[in-house]
Design an enzyme around this catalytic site. Structure first.
Site, PDB file in Angstrom:
ATOM      1  N   LYS A  53       0.835  -1.421   0.024  1.00  0.00           N
ATOM      2  CA  LYS A  53      -0.069   0.119  -0.168  1.00  0.00           C
ATOM      3  C   LYS A  53       1.086   1.368  -0.044  1.00  0.00           C
ATOM      4  O   LYS A  53       0.674   1.960   0.663  1.00  0.00           O
ATOM      5  CB  LYS A  53      -1.228   0.008   1.347  1.00  0.00           C
ATOM      6  N   ILE A 104       4.850   9.868  -1.532  1.00  0.00           N
ATOM      7  CA  ILE A 104       5.243  11.188  -2.748  1.00  0.00           C
ATOM      8  C   ILE A 104       6.219   9.826  -3.913  1.00  0.00           C
ATOM      9  O   ILE A 104       6.646   9.265  -3.427  1.00  0.00           O
ATOM     10  CB  ILE A 104       6.662  12.288  -2.351  1.00  0.00           C
TER      11      ILE A 104
HETATM   12  O1  6AU Z   1      -9.019 -12.308   5.577  1.00  0.00           O
HETATM   13  P1  6AU Z   1      -8.009 -11.173   6.485  1.00  0.00           P
HETATM   14  O2  6AU Z   1      -8.987 -10.259   7.282  1.00  0.00           O
HETATM   15  O3  6AU Z   1      -7.328 -12.443   7.664  1.00  0.00           O
HETATM   16  O4  6AU Z   1      -6.914 -10.294   5.815  1.00  0.00           O
HETATM   17  C1  6AU Z   1      -7.255  -9.606   5.064  1.00  0.00           C
HETATM   18  C2  6AU Z   1      -5.592  -8.300   4.375  1.00  0.00           C
HETATM   19  C3  6AU Z   1      -4.835  -8.296   5.411  1.00  0.00           C
HETATM   20  C4  6AU Z   1      -5.617  -6.788   4.724  1.00  0.00           C
HETATM   21  O5  6AU Z   1      -3.948  -5.529   4.924  1.00  0.00           O
HETATM   22  C5  6AU Z   1      -5.739  -6.876   3.355  1.00  0.00           C
HETATM   23  O6  6AU Z   1      -6.154  -7.766   3.110  1.00  0.00           O
HETATM   24  N1  6AU Z   1      -6.540  -5.887   3.045  1.00  0.00           N
HETATM   25  C6  6AU Z   1      -6.516  -4.853   1.630  1.00  0.00           C
HETATM   26  C7  6AU Z   1      -5.926  -5.229   0.618  1.00  0.00           C
HETATM   27  C8  6AU Z   1      -5.366  -6.382   0.461  1.00  0.00           C
HETATM   28  O7  6AU Z   1      -5.061  -3.508   0.614  1.00  0.00           O
HETATM   29  C9  6AU Z   1      -7.522  -4.020   1.591  1.00  0.00           C
HETATM   30  C10 6AU Z   1      -8.961  -3.721   2.307  1.00  0.00           C
HETATM   31  O8  6AU Z   1      -9.354  -2.882   2.325  1.00  0.00           O
HETATM   32  N2  6AU Z   1      -8.492  -5.103   3.343  1.00  0.00           N
HETATM   33  C11 6AU Z   1      -7.396  -5.697   3.352  1.00  0.00           C
HETATM   34  O9  6AU Z   1      -8.141  -6.504   4.387  1.00  0.00           O
HETATM   35  O10 6AU Z   1      -4.040  -8.825   4.688  1.00  0.00           O
END
Ligand code: 6AU
Length: 274
Positions: A94, A98
């Site tokens: 993520k 800049i």
């Molecule tokens: O299935 P989980 O909840 O154990 O893990 C979800 C994974 C984590 C978060 O950092 C990531 O997905 N994530 C992201 C990403 C991939 O960018 C965006 C978001 O909106 N929500 C989210 O959970 O590693």
């Protein structure tokens, strides 16, 4: 916006980006649109998970900065397992700074992300310069992984009260259209972009949707995370489902991964049969 009803092999054949082509082909070969979110804090656990679940996934997603002993062994191990099991690696970094800072965070630095991650994600909160900065690195003639690296834009977030909505999300789509040399899709919860030939430019536009917050038996809310099932995600326009704790904290993670793989694939087949 419309979700794609085309099969992965058709999308592979018509996509202009080599990483997207490779991703679609892997999905088709392995009958998997599953991405494991391997949020482990040590190299052994990370590599063990990649080896065990490798056969059932299309993409292995990492958070390198939470691996306390991240180093050469991690990089070599991940690359070896990606080749052994035929999956892509997605570093969920993520990037949000800049452009010139992000270039340094991506290429070189402590984590050497550009050396091993096929895909990275970026939040264009500061405008499109950050995406341009990554595109510059990726498409540079001297870059050793040219044509092997791609970017996803973090267009939405799964957390309660997310600010990544509305105008921000729309702006992500506009930026993606301008930066097709790097951007292959979005982290989002629904289809974005047109997924068909753009009548203005006649360019074929096919953004790939990666959806997080996927869990078969949890509906959230852990620190704001909100979940939906693999089937609901794919039905709603997700091309690749990302699941972490739903799989790796289960009693038998191999069986659970297979179940998510099956559910995600069946939903994809149902969507593309329409
Ligand atoms: O299935 P989980 O909840 O154990 O893990 C979800 C994974 C984590 C978060 O950092 C990531 O997905 N994530 C992201 C990403 C991939 O960018 C965006 C978001 O909106 N929500 C989210 O959970 O590693």
């Amino acid at each position: 916006t419309s979700k794609s009803t085309l099969p992965y092999h058709t999308r592979a054949a018509s996509h202009q980006h080599p990483v997207a082509q490779k991703l679609f082909r892997i999905a088709e070969q392995k009958k998997s649109n599953l991405v494991i979110s391997a949020d482990f804090s040590d190299t052994d656990s990370l590599l063990e998970c990649a080896d065990e679940l490798g056969p059932y996934i299309a993409v292995f997603k990492t958070h390198a900065d939470i691996v306390h002993d991240f180093g050469e062994r991690t990089v070599v191990g991940l690359k070896k397992l990606a080749a052994k099991h035929n999956f892509l690696i997605f570093e969920d970094r993520k990037f949000v700074d800049i452009g010139s800072t992000v270039q340094k965070q991506y290429h070189g630095g402590a984590l050497r992300i550009s050396e091993w991650a096929d895909i990275v994600n970026v939040s264009p909160l500061g405008g499109e310069g950050v995406v341009e900065a990554l595109e510059q690195v990726i498409s540079n003639e001297a870059f050793p992984y040219r044509d092997e690296r791609a970017v996803l834009l973090l267009a939405e977030m799964t957390t309660a009260g997310s600010l990544a909505t509305g105008q921000y999300t729309q702006k992500c789509v506009e930026i993606a259209k301008q930066r097709c040399g790097a951007v292959i899709g979005f982290v989002a919860t629904e289809a974005l972009g047109t997924s068909k030939a753009d009548p203005n430019t006649s360019a074929y536009e096919d953004f790939i949707i990666f959806t997080t917050g996927v869990n078969c038996c949890q509906s959230g809310n852990i620190l704001g995370q909100q979940y939906q099932t693999p089937e609901a995600a794919v039905k709603g326009g997700s091309d690749f489902i990302i699941a972490g704790r739903g799989i790796y904290t289960s009693e038998n993670r191999v069986e659970t991964a297979k179940q998510y793989q099956r559910e995600g694939w069946n939903a994809y087949e149902a969507r593309t049969a329409l």
